[in-house]
Design a protein around this motif. Structure first.
Motif, mmCIF file in Angstrom:
data_model
loop_
_atom_site.group_PDB
_atom_site.id
_atom_site.type_symbol
_atom_site.label_atom_id
_atom_site.label_comp_id
_atom_site.label_asym_id
_atom_site.label_seq_id
_atom_site.Cartn_x
_atom_site.Cartn_y
_atom_site.Cartn_z
ATOM 1 N N GLY A 1 54.944 26.538 47.172
ATOM 2 C CA GLY A 1 54.648 27.928 46.870
ATOM 3 C C GLY A 1 53.153 28.105 46.705
ATOM 4 O O GLY A 1 52.374 27.175 46.967
ATOM 5 N N CYS A 2 52.752 29.288 46.291
ATOM 6 C CA CYS A 2 51.326 29.554 46.156
ATOM 7 C C CYS A 2 51.101 30.654 45.135
ATOM 8 O O CYS A 2 52.041 31.305 44.685
ATOM 9 N N SER A 3 49.845 30.835 44.784
ATOM 10 C CA SER A 3 49.481 31.955 43.932
ATOM 11 C C SER A 3 48.178 32.560 44.440
ATOM 12 O O SER A 3 47.401 31.894 45.125
ATOM 13 N N VAL A 4 47.984 33.816 44.116
ATOM 14 C CA VAL A 4 46.755 34.522 44.471
ATOM 15 C C VAL A 4 46.054 34.897 43.172
ATOM 16 O O VAL A 4 46.697 35.392 42.236
ATOM 17 N N THR A 5 44.740 34.635 43.111
ATOM 18 C CA THR A 5 43.931 35.061 41.974
ATOM 19 C C THR A 5 42.767 35.893 42.500
ATOM 20 O O THR A 5 42.104 35.486 43.455
ATOM 21 N N ILE A 6 42.551 37.045 41.893
ATOM 22 C CA ILE A 6 41.394 37.870 42.250
ATOM 23 C C ILE A 6 40.561 38.074 41.000
ATOM 24 O O ILE A 6 41.088 38.400 39.925
ATOM 25 N N LEU A 7 39.252 37.835 41.137
ATOM 26 C CA LEU A 7 38.331 37.987 40.004
ATOM 27 C C LEU A 7 37.216 38.950 40.392
ATOM 28 O O LEU A 7 36.507 38.716 41.373
ATOM 29 N N LYS A 8 37.093 40.023 39.603
ATOM 30 C CA LYS A 8 35.967 40.958 39.787
ATOM 31 C C LYS A 8 34.692 40.232 39.418
ATOM 32 O O LYS A 8 34.577 39.730 38.301
ATOM 33 N N ALA A 9 33.735 40.216 40.326
ATOM 34 C CA ALA A 9 32.494 39.491 40.058
ATOM 35 C C ALA A 9 31.321 40.463 39.955
ATOM 36 O O ALA A 9 31.494 41.670 40.106
ATOM 37 N N ASP A 10 30.160 39.915 39.640
ATOM 38 C CA ASP A 10 28.905 40.673 39.671
ATOM 39 C C ASP A 10 27.832 39.643 39.988
ATOM 40 O O ASP A 10 28.139 38.478 40.240
ATOM 41 N N ASP A 11 26.567 40.052 39.976
ATOM 42 C CA ASP A 11 25.502 39.124 40.380
ATOM 43 C C ASP A 11 25.484 37.874 39.504
ATOM 44 O O ASP A 11 25.302 36.761 39.989
ATOM 45 N N GLU A 12 25.683 38.073 38.179
ATOM 46 C CA GLU A 12 25.636 36.923 37.268
ATOM 47 C C GLU A 12 26.791 35.957 37.549
ATOM 48 O O GLU A 12 26.590 34.745 37.668
ATOM 49 N N ILE A 13 27.991 36.508 37.699
ATOM 50 C CA ILE A 13 29.156 35.651 37.947
ATOM 51 C C ILE A 13 29.016 34.932 39.285
ATOM 52 O O ILE A 13 29.308 33.732 39.388
ATOM 53 N N LEU A 14 28.512 35.640 40.315
ATOM 54 C CA LEU A 14 28.342 34.991 41.626
ATOM 55 C C LEU A 14 27.280 33.890 41.557
ATOM 56 O O LEU A 14 27.426 32.835 42.180
ATOM 57 N N LYS A 15 26.225 34.144 40.785
ATOM 58 C CA LYS A 15 25.175 33.131 40.645
ATOM 59 C C LYS A 15 25.760 31.846 40.044
ATOM 60 O O LYS A 15 25.510 30.744 40.524
ATOM 61 N N PHE A 16 26.557 32.014 38.985
ATOM 62 C CA PHE A 16 27.155 30.827 38.351
ATOM 63 C C PHE A 16 28.205 30.188 39.256
ATOM 64 O O PHE A 16 28.403 28.981 39.250
ATOM 65 N N TRP A 17 28.915 31.007 40.034
ATOM 66 C CA TRP A 17 29.900 30.469 40.977
ATOM 67 C C TRP A 17 29.217 29.598 42.026
ATOM 68 O O TRP A 17 29.707 28.539 42.387
ATOM 69 N N ASP A 18 28.033 30.061 42.508
ATOM 70 C CA ASP A 18 27.337 29.351 43.583
ATOM 71 C C ASP A 18 26.554 28.135 43.082
ATOM 72 O O ASP A 18 26.116 27.311 43.882
ATOM 73 N N ALA A 19 26.358 28.016 41.783
ATOM 74 C CA ALA A 19 25.562 26.919 41.224
ATOM 75 C C ALA A 19 26.209 25.570 41.552
ATOM 76 O O ALA A 19 27.417 25.486 41.770
ATOM 77 N N PRO A 20 25.399 24.515 41.585
ATOM 78 C CA PRO A 20 25.913 23.191 41.962
ATOM 79 C C PRO A 20 27.048 22.727 41.039
ATOM 80 O O PRO A 20 27.018 22.988 39.831
ATOM 81 N N VAL A 21 28.024 22.064 41.639
ATOM 82 C CA VAL A 21 29.132 21.517 40.869
ATOM 83 C C VAL A 21 29.505 20.175 41.490
ATOM 84 O O VAL A 21 29.494 20.037 42.710
ATOM 85 N N ASN A 22 29.768 19.191 40.644
ATOM 86 C CA ASN A 22 30.087 17.856 41.156
ATOM 87 C C ASN A 22 31.214 17.249 40.328
ATOM 88 O O ASN A 22 30.986 16.564 39.340
ATOM 89 N N THR A 23 32.433 17.546 40.716
ATOM 90 C CA THR A 23 33.625 17.028 40.033
ATOM 91 C C THR A 23 34.581 16.503 41.095
ATOM 92 O O THR A 23 34.421 16.809 42.277
ATOM 93 N N PRO A 24 35.594 15.722 40.685
ATOM 94 C CA PRO A 24 36.548 15.239 41.689
ATOM 95 C C PRO A 24 37.246 16.381 42.435
ATOM 96 O O PRO A 24 37.550 16.264 43.618
ATOM 97 N N GLY A 25 37.479 17.502 41.760
ATOM 98 C CA GLY A 25 38.263 18.567 42.374
ATOM 99 C C GLY A 25 37.465 19.675 43.019
ATOM 100 O O GLY A 25 38.011 20.455 43.812
#
Lengths: 210, 329
Positions: B300-324
């Motif tokens: 099965g699956c799920s859909v998630t939608i998150l309202k973003a803004d410049d700050e949220i997108l900036k943090f979303w795009d920031a580097p991330v280094n985890t197994p997942g």
């Protein structure tokens, strides 16, 4: 009036362990109908761990005894039952204090403190189909018996009967707390597993203080 | 039910041995079932700590690392970790700037983390409880909406914010804003099978599907006849859009697999979801497709939608280094 001694309090816990262990499959069956099918095994594991710990060293005072019980349940039960029963015993012990016996009034005060802990943790109200629905009438019955001049044995016996009646009264209720609440109307027609184990708690108390 | 396990009783412990073996850059506390980053939390950085029952991998242990979590606590499969475990992780991860607990809204999780916060004397703890599942009616008569997909996006976003040096209050405020801005809806084609139970959690006929299923196989809104992917997408997206207005700004959209559905189907589903969002005027600025918050072997699956803004997108795009989750490194 006869006081409740530390060995009697330990006997209470031992009898509660026996009841949840004997009825492990039954509690789990109740939980599988409206929850996540682990109440019996979680409570049996938790009370088993409690008695193992008390077997190794039994504290001499009520506050230390129930602190051990509460912390052991919290660390070994998991789910919602661990924090709820754990908080019950932790608050029970804090209010009972560094004493080696409890008279009827002290027992009532400690039970009220435990109930307060369950309320603070679970935020349940009467009729939400939770352990509160067995615990609250039990303590009310205990208080009424004491006010009427009953001794500890008669008061805890009244409490056990009221807890069982409270448990039975959860059957038609629609759950408003915990995982069962997601079922809405489908939770009606089943006994609440938490109220059922709480009825055992008061059955055990009555037997240990008889 | 066939499973790749040694013993149902040791699945979690054995799996953490594998996590430690595969990820020498992480540190695993096997006794308390905590995954930490390999290096202690930098002094002055808010520590981000999450946890819950296992069976939802990569959530949460797979999200420990630079730009995301500092520690993740695992309970048994679908069972909350206990307060002493959470207390150990809270004290172990604190770098002096306090700890944010990210907790999914399930009664057991909320209570165990609450007790842990009380036990963690000397550590400043803030808590955000995620509750984004529109399948559950949010009323005073239930335990409230369940925490699901938004948890993944939130862990990424506040992880980046903590990395940038925001203080505990600011990180907690951002976390609550992200939770309030996201909604999810899931569905199941099959049940999951908990190793200790050995049999499927629920029965579902071949020609039916469960809409609004939870990540523990909890019943959903209703059981409906199996339908084409386009119709499934509609049944997932419509309740989300009905619950919150996502137009007028950028959004982050996740198409998440429940663990037993292949990526080819997840991408197919994402294509259907994207068409619906385009038609509804919902701007899709960032996407995530894959298995991120799973329910063991459930299809099965799920859909998630998150309202973003410049700050949220900036943090979303920031580097991330985890197994997942790994990018920008």
């Amino acid at each position: 009036m006869v006081d409740v001694s530390i060995p009697q309090l330990v006997d209470w816990l031992s009898r509660f362990r026996d009841l949840v262990t004997e009825n492990r499959a039954y509690l789990t069956e109740l939980d599988s109908a409206i929850g996540d099918a682990d109440h019996g095994s979680n409570m049996a594991r938790g009370m088993g761990a409690v008695m193992d710990k008390l077997g190794a060293a039994t504290p001499a005072t009520a506050d230390e005894l129930f602190k051990t019980v509460g912390m052991t349940l919290v660390s070994s039960v998991g789910g919602a039952s661990g924090p709820l029963y754990g908080t019950f015993f932790l608050r029970f012990g804090t209010t009972a204090g560094a004493v080696s016996q409890l008279d009827a009034a002290a027992l009532s005060a400690a039970l009220h403190a435990g109930l307060g802990g369950v309320l603070a943790r679970g935020k349940a109200e009467a009729g939400d189909k939770t352990m509160f629905d067995a615990m609250n009438p039990a303590i009310e019955a205990l208080d009424a018996a004491i006010a009427g001049g009953a001794d500890v044995a008669a008061a805890t016996s009244a409490a056990a009967q009221a807890a069982a009646a409270g448990r039975d009264a959860t059957e038609p209720l629609v759950a408003r707390k915990g995982r069962a609440s997601y079922l809405g109307d489908r939770s009606a027609g089943h006994l609440d597993p938490g109220a059922t184990s709480t009825a055992y708690l008061f059955t055990a108390l009555a037997a240990a203080t008889a | 039910m066939k499973k790749l396990i040694n013993d149902p009783a040791t699945v979690l412990a054995d799996s953490l041995v594998g996590v430690a073996a595969a990820h020498p850059e992480l540190r695993v506390d096997h006794e308390n079932r905590i995954v930490y980053r390999g290096t202690p939390t930098r002094a002055g950085k808010v520590a981000i700590v999450s946890g819950g029952g296992s069976g939802h991998e990569p959530l949460h242990g797979g999200f420990v690392g630079l730009g995301m979590l500092d520690a993740a606590i695992s309970g048994e499969v679908f069972t909350s970790p206990t307060p002493d475990q959470v207390e150990a992780a809270t004290k172990g991860a604190d770098g002096g700037a306090g700890v944010l607990h990210i907790v999914k809204n399930y009664t057991g999780d909320v209570m165990n983390f609450e007790m842990a916060a009380e036990l963690s004397e000397g550590v400043n703890v803030e808590t955000v409880v995620t509750n984004d599942d529109v399948a559950v009616e949010d009323s005073t008569w239930t335990a409230g909406r369940r925490g699901v997909g938004v948890t993944v996006l939130l862990e990424k976003i506040v992880g980046a914010a903590a990395e940038e040096g925001l203080d505990l209050q600011a990180v907690a405020a951002l976390a609550r804003r992200v939770n309030d801005s996201g909604r999810s809806m899931g569905m199941a084609l099959t049940s999951c099978t908990v190793p200790a139970a050995g049999k499927p959690t629920f029965e579902i006929p071949d020609d039916m599907m469960e809409m609004g299923v939870g990540i523990h196989g909890e019943p959903g809104r209703h059981r409906v006849p199996m339908a084409a992917a386009s119709s499934v997408a509609e049944q997932l997206v419509a309740p989300i859009l009905a619950d919150l207005d996502f137009t007028g700004g950028p959004n982050i959209v996740m198409l998440n697999g429940m663990g037993g559905t292949p990526l080819i189907e997840l991408y197919l589903m994402f294509g259907e979801v994207k068409k619906l969002l385009d038609a509804a005027g919902v701007e899709v600025a960032r996407t995530l497709v894959g298995n991120y918050i799973t329910s063991l072997d459930m299809a099965g699956c799920s859909v998630t939608i998150l309202k973003a803004d410049d700050e949220i997108l900036k943090f979303w795009d920031a580097p991330v280094n985890t197994p997942g989750l790994r990018w920008g490194i």
